[in-house]
Design an enzyme around this catalytic site. Structure first.
Site, mmCIF file in Angstrom:
data_model
loop_
_atom_site.group_PDB
_atom_site.id
_atom_site.type_symbol
_atom_site.label_atom_id
_atom_site.label_comp_id
_atom_site.label_asym_id
_atom_site.label_seq_id
_atom_site.Cartn_x
_atom_site.Cartn_y
_atom_site.Cartn_z
ATOM 1 N N ARG A 13 32.618 33.616 32.552
ATOM 2 C CA ARG A 13 31.587 33.973 33.515
ATOM 3 C C ARG A 13 30.822 35.183 32.985
ATOM 4 N NH1 ARG A 13 34.621 35.340 38.723
ATOM 5 N NH2 ARG A 13 32.482 35.685 39.476
ATOM 6 N N SER A 15 29.950 38.064 34.574
ATOM 7 C CA SER A 15 30.173 39.394 35.138
ATOM 8 C C SER A 15 30.789 40.325 34.100
ATOM 9 C CB SER A 15 31.092 39.312 36.358
ATOM 10 O OG SER A 15 32.413 38.987 35.976
ATOM 11 N N LYS A 85 44.086 33.526 39.497
ATOM 12 C CA LYS A 85 43.984 33.300 40.941
ATOM 13 C C LYS A 85 42.796 32.425 41.319
ATOM 14 C CE LYS A 85 41.532 37.661 41.881
ATOM 15 N NZ LYS A 85 40.281 37.108 42.413
ATOM 16 N N ASP A 86 41.825 32.255 40.384
ATOM 17 C CA ASP A 86 40.659 31.414 40.667
ATOM 18 C C ASP A 86 40.913 29.945 40.372
ATOM 19 O OD1 ASP A 86 39.162 33.625 41.404
ATOM 20 O OD2 ASP A 86 38.329 33.926 39.398
ATOM 21 N N THR A 129 35.193 43.432 52.199
ATOM 22 C CA THR A 129 35.978 42.481 51.407
ATOM 23 C C THR A 129 35.514 41.066 51.720
ATOM 24 O OG1 THR A 129 38.197 41.601 50.937
ATOM 25 C CG2 THR A 129 37.810 42.423 53.163
ATOM 26 N N SER A 131 37.690 38.582 51.088
ATOM 27 C CA SER A 131 38.964 37.875 51.076
ATOM 28 C C SER A 131 39.569 37.782 52.476
ATOM 29 C CB SER A 131 39.945 38.598 50.142
ATOM 30 O OG SER A 131 41.272 38.142 50.332
ATOM 31 N N ARG A 133 42.514 36.681 53.019
ATOM 32 C CA ARG A 133 43.901 37.141 52.839
ATOM 33 C C ARG A 133 44.002 38.647 53.059
ATOM 34 N NH1 ARG A 133 45.970 39.837 48.776
ATOM 35 N NH2 ARG A 133 44.120 39.462 47.495
ATOM 36 N N ARG A 134 43.087 39.403 52.452
ATOM 37 C CA ARG A 134 43.128 40.858 52.595
ATOM 38 C C ARG A 134 42.798 41.284 54.022
ATOM 39 N NH1 ARG A 134 39.927 41.382 46.873
ATOM 40 N NH2 ARG A 134 41.765 41.557 45.509
ATOM 41 N N ARG A 151 30.344 40.538 48.918
ATOM 42 C CA ARG A 151 30.493 39.826 47.657
ATOM 43 C C ARG A 151 29.636 40.489 46.599
ATOM 44 N NH1 ARG A 151 29.667 33.796 47.382
ATOM 45 N NH2 ARG A 151 30.379 34.356 45.308
ATOM 46 N N GLY A 152 29.698 39.949 45.378
ATOM 47 C CA GLY A 152 28.921 40.506 44.278
ATOM 48 C C GLY A 152 29.825 41.119 43.231
ATOM 49 N N ASN A 153 29.227 41.525 42.113
ATOM 50 C CA ASN A 153 29.980 42.158 41.045
ATOM 51 C C ASN A 153 30.502 43.518 41.500
ATOM 52 O OD1 ASN A 153 29.425 39.977 39.388
ATOM 53 N ND2 ASN A 153 27.559 40.905 38.589
ATOM 54 N N THR A 156 27.927 46.159 42.162
ATOM 55 C CA THR A 156 27.194 45.889 43.400
ATOM 56 C C THR A 156 28.001 46.326 44.612
ATOM 57 O OG1 THR A 156 26.092 43.976 42.395
ATOM 58 C CG2 THR A 156 26.116 44.085 44.803
ATOM 59 N N ARG A 157 29.281 46.034 44.624
ATOM 60 C CA ARG A 157 30.123 46.428 45.755
ATOM 61 C C ARG A 157 30.236 47.949 45.856
ATOM 62 N NH1 ARG A 157 35.145 42.089 45.670
ATOM 63 N NH2 ARG A 157 34.057 40.440 44.543
ATOM 64 N N CYS A 246 44.189 24.711 52.425
ATOM 65 C CA CYS A 246 44.181 25.277 53.765
ATOM 66 C C CYS A 246 43.425 26.605 53.775
ATOM 67 C CB CYS A 246 45.604 25.463 54.281
ATOM 68 S SG CYS A 246 46.500 26.826 53.511
#
Length: 311
Positions: A13, A15, A85-86, A129, A131, A133-134, A151-153, A156-157, A246
């Protein structure tokens, strides 16, 4: 006799983090095989093209790997470098994970505008975030917190954090560590796994190639870490058996204890009110079974109800 590999085209990718991780793998391959020429090929994925849309609208399954896998199958690149994880639980026919390099710590971290820990963040603080999950795990600990989709790189965050769009970010430690001391120094707290259990595969990299490339499998075997592969196998088998599609937030993190692999897992409702945690251990030679056994047990003991309640 098979022709030795002379050049490896690495799909990545675009990034900063993805390119840094890919370069890390390429550099270590060249250290072991100085004669190998490497080339980084940047590929834009679905997840990169739709940065402004929430993950739930994009559809997270394979969103950061699909185009790289297509390039592998078409022969446009030789290997794809992914954050493990992706990767979806099941790979496309004809592709295989040929190497798991040494893994970084899997913890999540807090980056706050003012140096502090999760415990002392002011009431009603806004956490950025993307996520689920988080969000769910932090809501379980701190139900007063508020969350915004971010979201974003990484840059950016961080810019959005400085602009005041949120009070803190939750990110993966591994990525910041791989980017170097300047980025790692932004961390205000490394979150214990008891507070925020990582996603399956977090902190690990995966090298993917066509299953018929025995030459690449032999080449990358020199980079393969059996310990990292073992913990990853337990986590991915848990994810697959639980039901990778899920939308219920879940985490899974394995560690080694001598000849044993120990797997901790959590399934939690999106609002953080219902939480199911369990752990299971087995011989590291049976890591896959450890994951599937724990998933089945958790499904029987309440995880299935959570999944069916929040499809």
């Amino acid at each position: 006799m098979e022709t030795p590999v002379q050049k490896v085209r690495f799909g990545t990718r675009g990034s900063l983090l993805a390119r840094t991780q890919t370069r890390w793998v390429a550099d270590r391959l060249q250290q072991l095989h100085p004669q190998i020429e490497v080339e980084l090929v940047v590929i834009e994925t679905t997840g990169d093209k739709q940065r402004d849309r929430p993950f739930t609208q994009v559809g997270t399954k394979g969103m950061f790997v699909k185009e790289i896998e297509e390039a592998l199958l078409q022969g446009a690149i030789d290997v794809g470098i992914h954050s493990a994880k992706d990767l979806p639980s099941e790979l496309p026919d004809g592709l295989s994970i040929i190497c798991i390099p040494p893994r970084e710590a899997a913890n999540d971290v807090l980056i706050a505008r003012e140096a502090c820990s999760l415990e002392v963040l002011p009431k009603d603080s806004v956490i950025g975030t993307s996520s689920a999950r988080r969000r769910a795990q932090l809501a379980y600990i701190r139900p007063d917190l508020r969350f915004v989709e971010l979201r974003g790189n990484l840059d950016t965050r961080l810019r959005k954090l400085k602009e005041g769009q949120c009070d803190a970010l939750i990110l993966a430690y591994a990525g910041l560590h791989r980017l170097g001391a300047e980025w790692e120094g932004l961390i205000t707290q490394i979150l214990p796994k008891e507070v925020c259990l990582p996603a399956p595969g977090q902190g690990a990299l995966a090298v993917e190639a066509r299953a018929d490339r025995a030459d690449l499998m032999a080449l990358f075997a020199t980079l393969h870490c059996t310990d990292s592969a073992c913990t990853l196998e337990a986590e991915r088998s848990f994810q697959a058996a639980l039901g990778g599609g899920c939308t219920v937030p879940m985490g899974a993190s394995a560690y080694l204890d001598g000849d044993w692999v120990v797997l901790d897992a959590v399934v939690i409702s999106p609002d953080g009110r219902q939480r199911l945690f369990d752990t299971h251990a087995g011989l590291r030679s049976r890591a896959r079974e450890v994951g599937t056994t724990l998933a089945r047990r958790m499904l029987e003991h309440g995880a299935k109800a959570l999944i069916e309640e929040h499809p």
